[in-house]
Design a protein around this motif. Structure first.
Motif, PDB file in Angstrom:
ATOM      1  N   ILE A 107       0.816  -1.204   0.000  1.00  0.00           N
ATOM      2  CA  ILE A 107       0.000   0.000   0.000  1.00  0.00           C
ATOM      3  C   ILE A 107       0.858   1.266   0.000  1.00  0.00           C
ATOM      4  CG2 ILE A 107      -0.219   0.156   2.510  1.00  0.00           C
ATOM      5  CD1 ILE A 107      -3.167   0.924   2.055  1.00  0.00           C
ATOM      6  N   PHE A 108       2.108   1.147   0.410  1.00  0.00           N
ATOM      7  CA  PHE A 108       2.997   2.299   0.483  1.00  0.00           C
ATOM      8  C   PHE A 108       3.906   2.435  -0.734  1.00  0.00           C
ATOM      9  CE2 PHE A 108       1.553   3.401   4.507  1.00  0.00           C
ATOM     10  CZ  PHE A 108       1.581   2.322   5.371  1.00  0.00           C
ATOM     11  N   TYR A 109       3.720   1.564  -1.744  1.00  0.00           N
ATOM     12  CA  TYR A 109       4.615   1.530  -2.885  1.00  0.00           C
ATOM     13  C   TYR A 109       3.877   1.777  -4.201  1.00  0.00           C
ATOM     14  CZ  TYR A 109       8.340  -0.340   0.005  1.00  0.00           C
ATOM     15  OH  TYR A 109       9.315  -0.495   0.953  1.00  0.00           O
ATOM     16  N   ARG A 110       4.613   2.323  -5.153  1.00  0.00           N
ATOM     17  CA  ARG A 110       4.147   2.340  -6.538  1.00  0.00           C
ATOM     18  C   ARG A 110       4.381   0.944  -7.068  1.00  0.00           C
ATOM     19  NH1 ARG A 110       7.539   5.839  -8.896  1.00  0.00           N
ATOM     20  NH2 ARG A 110       8.697   4.352 -10.164  1.00  0.00           N
ATOM     21  N   THR A 111       3.324   0.289  -7.550  1.00  0.00           N
ATOM     22  CA  THR A 111       3.405  -1.118  -7.942  1.00  0.00           C
ATOM     23  C   THR A 111       3.052  -1.300  -9.412  1.00  0.00           C
ATOM     24  OG1 THR A 111       1.119  -1.448  -7.194  1.00  0.00           O
ATOM     25  CG2 THR A 111       2.871  -1.977  -5.628  1.00  0.00           C
ATOM     26  N   ALA A 112       3.546  -2.378  -9.969  1.00  0.00           N
ATOM     27  CA  ALA A 112       3.305  -2.597 -11.398  1.00  0.00           C
ATOM     28  C   ALA A 112       3.585  -4.043 -11.778  1.00  0.00           C
ATOM     29  CB  ALA A 112       4.192  -1.673 -12.229  1.00  0.00           C
ATOM     30  N   TRP A 113       3.090  -4.409 -12.920  1.00  0.00           N
ATOM     31  CA  TRP A 113       3.465  -5.649 -13.609  1.00  0.00           C
ATOM     32  C   TRP A 113       4.190  -5.253 -14.898  1.00  0.00           C
ATOM     33  CZ3 TRP A 113       3.154 -10.574 -11.899  1.00  0.00           C
ATOM     34  CH2 TRP A 113       2.328 -10.834 -10.801  1.00  0.00           C
ATOM     35  N   TYR A 114       5.314  -5.915 -15.126  1.00  0.00           N
ATOM     36  CA  TYR A 114       6.065  -5.761 -16.363  1.00  0.00           C
ATOM     37  C   TYR A 114       6.137  -7.130 -17.040  1.00  0.00           C
ATOM     38  CZ  TYR A 114       7.831  -1.073 -15.214  1.00  0.00           C
ATOM     39  OH  TYR A 114       7.941   0.269 -14.935  1.00  0.00           O
ATOM     40  N   ARG A 115       6.549  -7.136 -18.285  1.00  0.00           N
ATOM     41  CA  ARG A 115       6.790  -8.400 -18.962  1.00  0.00           C
ATOM     42  C   ARG A 115       7.998  -8.267 -19.881  1.00  0.00           C
ATOM     43  NH1 ARG A 115       1.687  -8.967 -23.245  1.00  0.00           N
ATOM     44  NH2 ARG A 115       2.544  -7.607 -24.888  1.00  0.00           N
ATOM     45  N   GLN A 116       8.590  -9.417 -20.158  1.00  0.00           N
ATOM     46  CA  GLN A 116       9.764  -9.429 -21.032  1.00  0.00           C
ATOM     47  C   GLN A 116       9.713 -10.645 -21.940  1.00  0.00           C
ATOM     48  OE1 GLN A 116      13.541  -9.121 -18.994  1.00  0.00           O
ATOM     49  NE2 GLN A 116      14.483  -8.224 -20.804  1.00  0.00           N
ATOM     50  N   ILE A 117       9.848 -10.375 -23.217  1.00  0.00           N
ATOM     51  CA  ILE A 117       9.933 -11.411 -24.235  1.00  0.00           C
ATOM     52  C   ILE A 117      11.411 -11.582 -24.556  1.00  0.00           C
ATOM     53  CG2 ILE A 117       9.307 -12.005 -26.604  1.00  0.00           C
ATOM     54  CD1 ILE A 117       6.852 -10.109 -26.181  1.00  0.00           C
ATOM     55  N   PRO A 118      11.892 -12.802 -24.715  1.00  0.00           N
ATOM     56  CA  PRO A 118      13.318 -13.003 -25.005  1.00  0.00           C
ATOM     57  C   PRO A 118      13.782 -12.149 -26.173  1.00  0.00           C
ATOM     58  CG  PRO A 118      12.284 -15.102 -24.538  1.00  0.00           C
ATOM     59  CD  PRO A 118      11.181 -14.082 -24.567  1.00  0.00           C
ATOM     60  N   GLY A 119      14.900 -11.447 -25.966  1.00  0.00           N
ATOM     61  CA  GLY A 119      15.451 -10.608 -27.017  1.00  0.00           C
ATOM     62  C   GLY A 119      14.881  -9.209 -27.056  1.00  0.00           C
ATOM     63  N   LYS A 120      13.906  -8.936 -26.181  1.00  0.00           N
ATOM     64  CA  LYS A 120      13.295  -7.611 -26.163  1.00  0.00           C
ATOM     65  C   LYS A 120      13.442  -6.986 -24.783  1.00  0.00           C
ATOM     66  CE  LYS A 120       9.929  -8.338 -29.860  1.00  0.00           C
ATOM     67  NZ  LYS A 120       8.517  -8.146 -30.275  1.00  0.00           N
ATOM     68  N   GLU A 121      13.227  -5.682 -24.718  1.00  0.00           N
ATOM     69  CA  GLU A 121      13.317  -4.977 -23.444  1.00  0.00           C
ATOM     70  C   GLU A 121      12.086  -5.257 -22.588  1.00  0.00           C
ATOM     71  OE1 GLU A 121      16.012  -1.094 -24.761  1.00  0.00           O
ATOM     72  OE2 GLU A 121      14.007  -0.828 -23.940  1.00  0.00           O
ATOM     73  N   ARG A 122      12.279  -5.144 -21.286  1.00  0.00           N
ATOM     74  CA  ARG A 122      11.150  -5.287 -20.367  1.00  0.00           C
ATOM     75  C   ARG A 122      10.192  -4.126 -20.593  1.00  0.00           C
ATOM     76  NH1 ARG A 122      12.656  -7.099 -14.323  1.00  0.00           N
ATOM     77  NH2 ARG A 122      13.818  -8.569 -15.638  1.00  0.00           N
ATOM     78  N   GLU A 123       8.893  -4.416 -20.630  1.00  0.00           N
ATOM     79  CA  GLU A 123       7.906  -3.374 -20.894  1.00  0.00           C
ATOM     80  C   GLU A 123       6.821  -3.364 -19.827  1.00  0.00           C
ATOM     81  OE1 GLU A 123       5.883  -4.000 -24.622  1.00  0.00           O
ATOM     82  OE2 GLU A 123       5.393  -6.083 -24.163  1.00  0.00           O
ATOM     83  N   LEU A 124       6.259  -2.193 -19.614  1.00  0.00           N
ATOM     84  CA  LEU A 124       5.208  -2.025 -18.624  1.00  0.00           C
ATOM     85  C   LEU A 124       3.908  -2.644 -19.125  1.00  0.00           C
ATOM     86  CD1 LEU A 124       4.209  -0.685 -15.948  1.00  0.00           C
ATOM     87  CD2 LEU A 124       3.554   1.279 -17.369  1.00  0.00           C
ATOM     88  N   VAL A 125       3.312  -3.467 -18.293  1.00  0.00           N
ATOM     89  CA  VAL A 125       1.985  -4.022 -18.583  1.00  0.00           C
ATOM     90  C   VAL A 125       0.920  -3.158 -17.920  1.00  0.00           C
ATOM     91  CG1 VAL A 125       0.465  -6.009 -18.351  1.00  0.00           C
ATOM     92  CG2 VAL A 125       2.924  -6.359 -18.742  1.00  0.00           C
ATOM     93  N   ALA A 126       1.076  -2.937 -16.631  1.00  0.00           N
ATOM     94  CA  ALA A 126       0.091  -2.159 -15.878  1.00  0.00           C
ATOM     95  C   ALA A 126       0.742  -1.616 -14.619  1.00  0.00           C
ATOM     96  CB  ALA A 126      -1.113  -3.015 -15.518  1.00  0.00           C
ATOM     97  N   GLN A 127       0.303  -0.437 -14.214  1.00  0.00           N
ATOM     98  CA  GLN A 127       0.840   0.196 -13.013  1.00  0.00           C
ATOM     99  C   GLN A 127      -0.304   0.635 -12.115  1.00  0.00           C
ATOM    100  OE1 GLN A 127       4.432   2.850 -12.977  1.00  0.00           O
ATOM    101  NE2 GLN A 127       2.892   4.428 -12.612  1.00  0.00           N
ATOM    102  N   LEU A 128      -0.117   0.467 -10.813  1.00  0.00           N
ATOM    103  CA  LEU A 128      -1.098   0.905  -9.822  1.00  0.00           C
ATOM    104  C   LEU A 128      -0.361   1.778  -8.807  1.00  0.00           C
ATOM    105  CD1 LEU A 128      -3.841   0.816  -8.388  1.00  0.00           C
ATOM    106  CD2 LEU A 128      -3.159  -1.346  -7.349  1.00  0.00           C
ATOM    107  N   GLY A 129      -0.682   3.055  -8.800  1.00  0.00           N
ATOM    108  CA  GLY A 129      -0.027   3.972  -7.891  1.00  0.00           C
ATOM    109  C   GLY A 129      -0.573   3.875  -6.480  1.00  0.00           C
ATOM    110  N   ARG A 130       0.113   4.545  -5.557  1.00  0.00           N
ATOM    111  CA  ARG A 130      -0.328   4.542  -4.169  1.00  0.00           C
ATOM    112  C   ARG A 130      -1.690   5.202  -4.006  1.00  0.00           C
ATOM    113  NH1 ARG A 130       4.837   7.085  -1.330  1.00  0.00           N
ATOM    114  NH2 ARG A 130       4.836   8.193  -3.318  1.00  0.00           N
TER     115      ARG A 130
END
Length: 111
Positions: free
Chosen positions: A30-53
């Protein structure tokens, strides 16, 4: 020490659904900025979804209304409901509570 443990990954057919869950220990999400990211082999990690405080959510453009991020304060968990999955969603998904990362969990979408 902060730990983030993901669960709920696996294999699903196109059009199917999965719910990822990330349970935190050592910190209260509850005190953190939280998110899900994903990474496909050979590609950069990308933001899927973010939930702020403050509860504000943002999603990657590719989500197109198919995913929902939420936090369960009673379980100290961050969840990602994914519907209408596509083969392009195949990736390793990571839970993030800035600056902490989970180990990642595999999601595979295929027939």
């Amino acid at each position: 020490q902060a730990q983030l443990l993901e669960s709920g990954g696996g294999s699903v057919h196109p059009g199917g659904s999965l719910t990822l869950s990330c349970v935190a220990s050592g910190i209260s999400l509850i005190f953190y900025r939280t998110a899900w990211y994903r990474q496909i082999p050979g590609k950069e990690r990308e933001l899927v979804a973010q939930l702020g405080r403050d509860g504000y959510t943002t999603y990657g453009d590719f989500v197109k209304g198919r995913f929902t991020i939420s936090r369960d304060n009673s379980k100290n968990s961050l969840d990602l409901q994914m519907n209408n999955l596509e083969s392009e969603d195949t990736a390793t998904y990571f839970c993030h509570a800035f600056p902490h990362w989970g180990q990642g969990i595999q999601v595979t979408v295929g027939s």
